[in-house]
Design a protein around this motif. Structure first.
Motif, PDB file in Angstrom:
ATOM      1  N   SER A 278      -4.084  -3.324  10.413  1.00  0.00           N
ATOM      2  CA  SER A 278      -3.110  -2.301  10.017  1.00  0.00           C
ATOM      3  C   SER A 278      -3.791  -1.179   9.242  1.00  0.00           C
ATOM      4  O   SER A 278      -3.288  -0.061   9.194  1.00  0.00           O
ATOM      5  CB  SER A 278      -2.002  -2.926   9.171  1.00  0.00           C
ATOM      6  N   ARG A 345       4.604  -3.186   9.120  1.00  0.00           N
ATOM      7  CA  ARG A 345       3.381  -2.490   8.702  1.00  0.00           C
ATOM      8  C   ARG A 345       2.429  -2.188   9.860  1.00  0.00           C
ATOM      9  O   ARG A 345       1.440  -1.477   9.670  1.00  0.00           O
ATOM     10  CB  ARG A 345       2.646  -3.319   7.643  1.00  0.00           C
ATOM     11  N   TYR A 363       9.837   5.603   3.899  1.00  0.00           N
ATOM     12  CA  TYR A 363       9.378   4.320   3.353  1.00  0.00           C
ATOM     13  C   TYR A 363       9.609   4.281   1.837  1.00  0.00           C
ATOM     14  O   TYR A 363       8.720   3.937   1.080  1.00  0.00           O
ATOM     15  CB  TYR A 363       7.880   4.123   3.630  1.00  0.00           C
TER      16      TYR A 363
END
Length: 709
Positions: A278, A345, A363
């Protein structure tokens, strides 16, 4: 004072939030983590719950149960449960139609239903919360996926009750996130203005939910919720595991699919790799001693990973489109898109969602803690113990519910079923059903579209028997009114029944044109009104546990909690004994060296050695009482030496104290002496001043005039 607790009960881990100090805090568990693994394990002496279960998971796979939430309220033969078995390491079994797990506990093979397993885990959550808050925990608000059916919701309510908890509200995950988002906003539109529309997307470990919510000042209304039950972090992990399994088979000639421990290690490595990818373009995978003494390694790039999960990514748009269609809105109507959930994520996931809405994502919430915080706010609103700004939460019904009944013999053209609660209808909701009957009758509630339900869930919800119905001599039929309600938990009940009679009553005819003076001459007319005459008892049969079964399970859970506590206390006493042996041995050579004779020392050393040998041999599995008595024996033997040490320390302390007191007394005496000297000097000074005043004035003037100073 009682506590106000919100629990986000997740497939992988659980987060606990509490309302306090004018805000909401997420609390930490015994190892200072802000999330507790949703695991229950079983051993030869006790259960392992949460963190303890995680610690021994790899070495005790067959006796560790995960995915607890997804097992609750399901039947064993549901295809969904067969899918679940690939994620659950303990063997799943059929217990009277319900799914459960068969494990080895206290040396015996035991079967526990999913409801019991969830209750065990909630006991742990209750204990963690109480330890942190130093308060008893009773009321809580618990999160559930919006797609949970009546039987799944009832199973969670039963489990909470077995654990000694009262659920104030079972709250849909995304609704909880929405409450957490909205309650802190001070700039929401006024009631008469256009609402603010927010899309909440929650991608957890095992499911993906999308809700569209409209906000106005002091209220939120869910307009649509859609989901993909089998789309989450674990599906991304599985794609990686399948890839690694293939690679390890080719490279090392080992098949992890045949070896539970190797599979568990690979799943853990895949989860870690996904997280690294990620933030990075590539990630190394290293697993020591995978199986057959093989150390395995591989390298995965983000590009490769995205190719592996493409079949999943191709499904992202489906719940988003369904939610928009259900809310009768277009993408342009959405003001904010908030993303929560640990699975959110993955960068490519966010890119696809952003591309779908053609606007940037938001977010502003903590992805892991938003739902628990929302649940804590909901609990605070519902709890009488807490004052909080009122915020109305209006959720929606996930599946249409219909009632069916037998045709009354005297009403040949009567319908025998009716959809009473529609999908997307307001929750909670109450409807009054009217029946014309001459004798007691039954009705059944079921989900209208069984194909919408998860897996092969039985659409049956409950059977309700209406008693006390009889035709009166004057009337052909009794008019029966039944109050059906989908409550705050999303659970259906027929709450009460009563019968009415048509009666003629005088009613004033309203005429707005008449003046006040004419009121006394107001027209009246006779109208027929239904007047409530009495109650009708209702016997309910649902998937909830009956009271006696619940009591038995509550007692069993309490006994297991006590057993765990005894084992923990025993372990603590054993550790205390071991620590005391080391401590005393060291002190014999240090603090106690000059205070004991050689005979005393050798006697104590011999006792320490024999106790230590016992502790590492047959004493490894003794009872709490035995450890305590062993400790007492050593204490008795070492008592005189320890007493001398105390006396020596006490004498030294007293000597120091006396010295300090003497110094303080000397200091006070010196100060008193100095004070007296100062007073004497002052008095002498006063006398000379008086003499100067008594001398004649001209002399004083001439002295001053001729003063050389």
């Amino acid at each position: 004072m009682t506590s106000v607790v919100g629990v986000d009960f997740g497939t992988l881990k659980t987060v606990i939030a509490v309302a306090r100090n004018r805000g909401v805090d997420v609390i930490t568990n015994e190892v200072s983590n802000r999330a507790t693994p949703s695991l229950v394990g079983f051993g030869p002496k006790s259960r392992y719950l949460g963190e303890a279960a995680k610690t021994q998971e790899i070495s005790n796979l067959k006796n560790t149960v995960n995915c607890l939430k997804r097992l609750a309220g399901r039947s064993f033969n549901d295809p969904d449960i067969q899918t679940e078995q690939q994620y659950v390491t303990a063997p799943l079994v059929d217990i009277n139609g319900q799914v459960g797990a068969e494990v080895n506990y206290l040396g015996n093979s035991e079967k526990f239903t999913a409801t019991q397993l969830v209750a065990m885990y909630l006991s742990k959550i209750k204990q963690t919360t109480a330890n942190e808050l130093k308060l008893p925990v009773a009321d809580l608000c618990l999160s559930v996926p919006a797609w949970f059916t009546d039987s799944q919701r009832r199973a969670l309510l039963d489990a909470a009750e077995i654990a000694g908890l009262k659920v104030l509200r079972l709250m849909n995950d995304t609704t909880a996130a929405a409450l957490g988002w909205g309650i802190t906003k001070l700039d929401l539109p006024a009631p008469e203005e256009q609402p603010r529309r927010v899309c909440f997307i929650d991608i957890g470990h095992s499911n993906f939910t999308c809700s569209i919510v409209e906000f106005k000042k002091g209220e939120l209304a869910v307009k649509a919720t859609a989901w993909d039950r089998n789309f989450g972090g674990r599906d991304f992990d599985k794609a990686l595991v399948d890839h690694l399994a293939k690679e390890f088979k080719g490279k090392y000639k080992v098949d992890i699919n045949t070896h539970g421990r190797a599979m568990a290690r690979t799943i853990a490595a895949a989860e870690k790799t996904k997280k690294i990818l990620s933030a990075n373009q590539q990630a190394p995978v290293n697993i020591e001693s995978l199986m057959n003494d093989v150390d395995a390694s591989a390298m995965v790039t983000r590009q490769e990973f995205e190719a592996m999960v493409e079949p999943l990514l191709a499904r992202i748009h489906v719940p988003l489109e369904q939610a928009l269609a259900q809310a009768k809105l277009s993408k342009e109507d959405i003001d904010v898109i908030e993303i929560v959930g640990g699975g959110s994520r993955v960068p490519v996931l966010k890119e696809r969602i952003q591309a779908f809405f053609e606007k940037p994502l938001s977010y502003t919430m903590n992805a892991d803690e938003a739902i628990a915080r929302g649940c804590a706010f909901s609990c605070a609103i519902l709890s009488p113990a807490f004052r909080v700004r009122d915020f109305t939460v209006q959720d929606i019904i996930s599946y249409p519910i219909e009632f069916g009944w037998e045709k009354a013999p005297d009403i040949p053209d009567e319908d025998t079923s009716l959809t009473v609660f529609n999908k997307g209808g307001v929750l909670p909701s109450t409807k009054i059903l009217t029946f014309y009957r001459k004798q007691p009758f039954d009705l059944e509630a079921r989900y209208a579209n069984s194909e919408e339900l998860p897996g092969k869930t039985n659409p049956w919800i409950g059977r309700f028997s209406v008693k006390g119905v009889k035709a009166d001599g004057k009337e052909d039929f009794m008019i029966c009114k039944l109050k059906a309600r989908v409550n705050i938990h999303g659970v259906l009940n027929v709450e009460n029944g009563y019968y009415v009679e048509d009666q003629e009553v005088e009613e004033e005819v309203k005429d707005d044109d008449k003046k006040e003076d004419d009121k006394k001459d107001a027209d009246t007319r006779k109208v027929k009104k239904q007047v409530r005459k009495g109650d009708l008892p209702i016997a309910s049969g649902t998937s909830s546990l009956d009271a006696s079964a619940k009591t038995a399970l509550t007692e069993k859970e309490s006994a297991m909690v006590m057993e765990d506590k005894l084992v923990a206390d025993t372990e603590e006493k054993k550790n205390e004994l071991e620590a005391y042996i080391y401590d005393l041995r060291a002190k014999l050579d240090e603090q106690y060296a000059d205070l004991s004779s050689e005979d005393e020392k050798s006697a104590i050393r011999a006792k320490l050695e024999s106790t230590e040998d016992w502790l590492y041999d047959e004493g490894d599995d003794a009872t709490k009482g035995v450890y305590v008595s062993k400790m007492e024996e050593i204490r008795a033997l070492a008592g005189p030496v320890v007493q001398r040490h105390f006396e020596k320390v006490d004498a030294e302390r007293r000597a120091v104290q006396e010295r300090v007191e003497a110094e303080q007394a000397a200091k006070r005496a010196a100060e008193e002496e100095a004070r007296k000297a100062a007073e004497a000097e002052k008095a002498a000074q006063g006398g000379s001043d008086q003499e100067m005043k008594d001398a004649d004035a001209p002399q004083t003037e001439s002295e001053e005039a001729g003063d050389p100073k």
